[in-house]
Design an enzyme around this catalytic site. Structure first.
Site, mmCIF file in Angstrom:
data_model
loop_
_atom_site.group_PDB
_atom_site.id
_atom_site.type_symbol
_atom_site.label_atom_id
_atom_site.label_comp_id
_atom_site.label_asym_id
_atom_site.label_seq_id
_atom_site.Cartn_x
_atom_site.Cartn_y
_atom_site.Cartn_z
ATOM 1 N N GLN A 49 32.458 19.450 -2.619
ATOM 2 C CA GLN A 49 32.212 20.316 -2.231
ATOM 3 C C GLN A 49 31.460 20.776 -3.451
ATOM 4 O O GLN A 49 31.601 20.812 -4.615
ATOM 5 C CB GLN A 49 33.210 21.794 -2.260
ATOM 6 C CG GLN A 49 34.807 21.807 -2.820
ATOM 7 C CD GLN A 49 35.394 22.807 -2.842
ATOM 8 O OE1 GLN A 49 35.630 24.054 -2.993
ATOM 9 N NE2 GLN A 49 36.415 21.865 -2.062
ATOM 10 N N HIS A 51 29.322 25.237 -4.968
ATOM 11 C CA HIS A 51 29.274 26.843 -4.278
ATOM 12 C C HIS A 51 28.215 27.166 -4.737
ATOM 13 O O HIS A 51 27.611 27.013 -5.584
ATOM 14 C CB HIS A 51 30.512 27.384 -5.333
ATOM 15 C CG HIS A 51 31.635 27.190 -5.051
ATOM 16 N ND1 HIS A 51 32.808 26.706 -3.800
ATOM 17 C CD2 HIS A 51 32.745 25.923 -5.693
ATOM 18 C CE1 HIS A 51 33.614 26.155 -3.856
ATOM 19 N NE2 HIS A 51 33.839 25.545 -4.918
ATOM 20 N N GLU A 81 33.989 28.898 -11.239
ATOM 21 C CA GLU A 81 35.994 28.813 -11.101
ATOM 22 C C GLU A 81 35.960 27.396 -12.370
ATOM 23 O O GLU A 81 35.277 27.109 -12.738
ATOM 24 C CB GLU A 81 35.977 27.560 -9.839
ATOM 25 C CG GLU A 81 35.884 26.857 -9.723
ATOM 26 C CD GLU A 81 35.785 25.857 -8.417
ATOM 27 O OE1 GLU A 81 35.388 27.088 -6.644
ATOM 28 O OE2 GLU A 81 36.346 24.816 -7.954
ATOM 29 N N ARG A 117 30.562 22.162 2.218
ATOM 30 C CA ARG A 117 30.878 20.608 2.343
ATOM 31 C C ARG A 117 30.217 19.133 2.245
ATOM 32 O O ARG A 117 28.942 19.921 2.623
ATOM 33 C CB ARG A 117 32.506 20.814 3.213
ATOM 34 C CG ARG A 117 33.668 21.582 3.021
ATOM 35 C CD ARG A 117 34.621 21.934 3.777
ATOM 36 N NE ARG A 117 35.470 22.696 3.179
ATOM 37 C CZ ARG A 117 35.367 23.606 4.443
ATOM 38 N NH1 ARG A 117 34.254 23.990 4.987
ATOM 39 N NH2 ARG A 117 36.475 25.207 3.949
#
Length: 396
Positions: A92, A94, A129, A276
């Site tokens: 994945q 983002h 993140e 994804r």
């Protein structure tokens, strides 16, 4: 100051033991416990004294958030989690903030429900993140430098890959990685199935050691779990990382990754947007993933803490969050190293978090919500044993 309760997310890759044992609950759990959320995401706000944190903040955003009240439309800018993986997560990436805003608006125009399984954008925010390992933590993160990937393919010497890996001989590393990744993700299913099986068999038979041996073992394992999945091939282009407890990985927009196993504390901008590329039964949108991916190689995505006595800080360029780890000897106390809105999460030992307005006692896996208006914050060990805790806050 109040206790904030976790919202547990059960995904198939989650562990039935790691979070349960951390929190002192029955293990194995009845369902996989993948993520424990502490925050104010609109799809799953955490309860604070029986009320969603979103409502608590909305009562008085300035008191709750202080200067951060204007950062994220009057809500908490970050989302804190405990993540526990027993199996690999999906491959994945983002989006950027601009991509998230545009994608969210476009899918709203189409009338897609925020929880629709075929939706890419569940909110209008980006998702930088940071994850910090609590156990040994295995991951794939960021495209490996092309020279090292050529070394990998030369060592494995899988004949079926030769037709494709020449695509790396492009004018730039980014162009080569984009060409190879795009080709693999768009192969016809029959060709893809045969190629993945050839790679699985070769990697399973590889007898070398070192980092190539680790990549081969990981690839063989993923291929056995996801036969015929293009993510198996794509995973070979990523850095294979093992984190020891206390080490972290920081990922900005567009960086491809897949966590493999282990438990960690994760913090991100307040978002659940995921594009994804495979290794999942969930929605995969190859076109949108290719649009947001950053193909620049990541030489070393590992974040090592800056230690100052009892406090360890994890440096990132994220504007929405700051994460610190606090280590307290038995019977001792430390001033909580932050101002503004914060969440204090205990991962080891019994602790008390106090401010001028009161205190909250916490056991492992427990957390406290500390609004910006509360000052003189102190974290102390109260159980006759050392305490480890994480403090999530907004950078000053």
């Amino acid at each position: 100051m109040e206790r904030i309760d976790a919202v547990m997310q059960s995904y198939p890759w989650g562990s039935r033991t790691l979070i349960a044992e951390l929190m002192g609950q029955e293990s194995p759990s009845a369902r996989p416990q993948a993520e424990a959320w502490f925050g104010a995401h609109p799809l799953a706000p955490s309860p604070v004294a029986g009320r969603p944190l979103t409502e608590v903040i909305a009562d008085d955003p300035d008191a709750a958030l202080g200067p951060a009240a204007g950062m994220a439309d009057g809500t908490l800018p970050f989302l804190l989690k405990i993540l526990a993986a027993a199996e690999p997560l999906s491959l994945q990436a983002h989006p950027t903030l601009e991509q998230a805003k545009a994608g969210y608006a476009a899918e709203n125009e189409l009338g897609l429900a925020p929880t629709a399984p075929h939706r890419n954008y569940r909110d209008a925010n980006h998702k930088p993140e940071l994850i910090v390992a609590l156990t040994r933590f295995e991951a794939l993160a960021g495209f490996r430098p092309v020279e090292r990937t050529r070394e990998l393919f030369d060592e494995l010497a899988i004949p079926e890959l030769g037709h494709y890996t020449v695509l790396l001989d492009a004018p730039s590393a980014e162009e080569g990685l984009r060409a190879l990744f795009t080709t693999w993700l768009t192969l016809p299913s029959r060709v893809l199935g045969d190629l993945v099986e050839a790679v699985r068999a070769a990697c399973a038979a590889y007898e070398g050691d070192g980092w190539v041996g680790q990549v081969a073992a990981t690839t063989a394992d993923i291929a056995a779990r996801y036969p015929g999945d293009p993510g198996v091939l794509a995973s070979m282009l990523l850095n294979r990382i093992t984190l020891e407890p206390g080490e972290g990985i920081y990922l900005g927009a567009g960086q491809l990754h897949a966590y493999l196993s282990g438990m960690g504390v994760e913090i991100m901008a307040n978002s659940d947007n995921v594009l994804r590329g495979g290794l999942t039964s969930k929605h995969v949108d190859v076109v949108e993933l290719l649009r947001v991916l950053n193909f620049s190689p990541a030489v070393d995505p590992v974040v090592r803490p800056i230690v100052d006595g009892a406090v360890s800080t994890y440096p990132t360029d994220a504007a929405e969050f700051r994460l610190t780890r606090v280590s307290i000897p038995a019977g001792d106390s430390v001033a909580v190293p932050t101002t503004g809105a914060a969440i204090v999460l205990v991962v080891e030992g019994a602790a008390e978090v106090s401010s001028r307005s009161g205190e909250v006692r916490l056991s492992p896996g427990g957390a406290a919500w500390v609004p910006a208006c509360e000052t003189d914050r102190v974290l102390r060990s109260v159980g006759g044993a050392p305490v480890e805790a994480f403090v999530a806050s907004v950078p000053a």
